[in-house]
Design a protein around this motif. Structure first.
Motif, PDB file in Angstrom:
ATOM      1  N   ASP A  20     -45.135  81.559  63.462  1.00  0.00           N
ATOM      2  CA  ASP A  20     -45.868  80.988  63.352  1.00  0.00           C
ATOM      3  C   ASP A  20     -47.449  81.630  64.403  1.00  0.00           C
ATOM      4  N   GLU A  21     -47.110  82.272  65.055  1.00  0.00           N
ATOM      5  CA  GLU A  21     -47.844  83.249  66.033  1.00  0.00           C
ATOM      6  C   GLU A  21     -48.803  84.873  65.265  1.00  0.00           C
ATOM      7  N   ASP A  22     -47.451  85.037  64.529  1.00  0.00           N
ATOM      8  CA  ASP A  22     -48.466  85.698  63.284  1.00  0.00           C
ATOM      9  C   ASP A  22     -48.928  85.698  62.319  1.00  0.00           C
ATOM     10  N   PHE A  23     -48.844  83.943  62.643  1.00  0.00           N
ATOM     11  CA  PHE A  23     -50.185  83.982  61.431  1.00  0.00           C
ATOM     12  C   PHE A  23     -51.770  84.098  62.225  1.00  0.00           C
ATOM     13  N   GLU A  24     -52.024  83.877  63.340  1.00  0.00           N
ATOM     14  CA  GLU A  24     -52.750  84.115  64.276  1.00  0.00           C
ATOM     15  C   GLU A  24     -53.588  85.026  64.577  1.00  0.00           C
ATOM     16  N   ARG A  25     -52.981  86.872  63.862  1.00  0.00           N
ATOM     17  CA  ARG A  25     -53.478  87.855  64.791  1.00  0.00           C
ATOM     18  C   ARG A  25     -54.362  88.293  63.250  1.00  0.00           C
ATOM     19  N   PRO A  26     -54.901  88.996  64.205  1.00  0.00           N
ATOM     20  CA  PRO A  26     -55.926  89.338  62.482  1.00  0.00           C
ATOM     21  C   PRO A  26     -55.002  90.349  61.526  1.00  0.00           C
ATOM     22  N   SER A  27     -55.819  90.682  60.567  1.00  0.00           N
ATOM     23  CA  SER A  27     -55.309  91.298  59.162  1.00  0.00           C
ATOM     24  C   SER A  27     -56.026  92.409  59.393  1.00  0.00           C
ATOM     25  N   ALA A 150     -51.116  94.918  59.396  1.00  0.00           N
ATOM     26  CA  ALA A 150     -52.232  96.789  60.225  1.00  0.00           C
ATOM     27  C   ALA A 150     -51.909  96.039  62.404  1.00  0.00           C
ATOM     28  N   HIS A 151     -51.633  94.983  62.379  1.00  0.00           N
ATOM     29  CA  HIS A 151     -51.060  94.527  63.637  1.00  0.00           C
ATOM     30  C   HIS A 151     -50.004  93.825  63.806  1.00  0.00           C
ATOM     31  N   LEU A 152     -49.101  94.102  62.838  1.00  0.00           N
ATOM     32  CA  LEU A 152     -47.733  93.868  63.550  1.00  0.00           C
ATOM     33  C   LEU A 152     -47.011  94.546  62.769  1.00  0.00           C
ATOM     34  N   PRO A 153     -46.533  95.529  64.258  1.00  0.00           N
ATOM     35  CA  PRO A 153     -46.108  96.699  64.094  1.00  0.00           C
ATOM     36  C   PRO A 153     -44.394  96.542  63.606  1.00  0.00           C
ATOM     37  N   GLU A 154     -44.162  95.646  63.582  1.00  0.00           N
ATOM     38  CA  GLU A 154     -42.175  95.280  63.348  1.00  0.00           C
ATOM     39  C   GLU A 154     -42.224  94.874  61.830  1.00  0.00           C
TER      40      GLU A 154
END
Length: 217
Positions: A20-27, A150-154
């Motif tokens: 859920d937290e990933d959805f709030e990260r920038p793309s 782009a901002h999700l290195p995992e």
């Protein structure tokens, strides 16, 4: 057509694995969060479904490369671009957006697998074969997969096959070849303006630098 199915399934799997937290990260799409990008993918899936059931009886006017036009970089003033964050926010909970993408996205994948590659379809006032239409979308899925992570290195990225195919199509669209020293992902990111070239990359690009970015529309 296999690359369409592979790249689309990989992208949907990547979205399904997000927290859920990933959805709030920038793309990687300027001004869009990951949730906005996921909402855009729902619209893309709907477009695929619509196009595959819009037969044409005239000769093809475009192929996988000429389907795309090179357009000016976005300014942020496009009403459709501004609409996406509002649509995404309306889902409220990320699981609802995941569910809708899986539902519509799976249907688009099945429709693509069942379609006759030689059949002709109409979209955007153009006619092309199903094979060319689905091939054109490989670059869409691959670029947006890069945007997603782009901002999700995992998170897992696009496959080597998808990256190579997308790079080849971008080079056909632009009528230019990127230096062989560029990995496929970097050619796509730099070529479409998703990141600026480094000094070393700029030197390798030479005169091609002045033509960047290649923005698809």
């Amino acid at each position: 057509m296999d690359l369409f199915s592979h790249s689309w399934a990989a992208l949907r799997t990547a979205v399904a694995g997000l927290s859920d937290e990933d959805f709030e990260r920038p793309s990687g799409c300027a001004g869009w969060l990951v949730r906005d990008l996921a909402c855009h993918l729902v619209i893309d899936a709907q477009d695929v479904l619509i196009t595959l059931v819009t037969p044409a009886d005239t000769a093809p006017t475009v192929d996988a490369a000429t389907y795309w036009e090179l357009v000016e970089p976005p300014t942020g003033d496009d009403p459709l671009d501004a609409l996406m964050p509002r649509l995404a926010a309306a889902y409220g909970e990320p699981w609802l957006l995941k569910f809708h993408l899986d539902d519509v996205g799976s249907a688009a994948g099945r429709a693509a697998a069942l379609a006759d590659p030689a059949a002709r379809v109409a979209t955007k006032d153009q006619v092309l074969t199903v094979a060319d239409y689905l091939s054109a979308y490989v670059i869409e899925w691959t670029l947006h997969h890069l945007d997603l992570i782009a901002h999700l290195p995992e998170a897992a990225g696009p496959s080597a096959g998808s990256l190579a195919a997308a790079r080849g199509l971008l080079e056909r669209i632009a009528g230019a070849r990127f230096p062989a020293s560029f990995p496929d992902a970097d050619a796509l990111l730099v070529g479409t303006g998703r990141r600026p070239p480094t000094e070393a990359e700029r030197a390798a690009l030479g005169e091609l630098t002045g033509r960047l970015p290649f923005v698809l529309g």
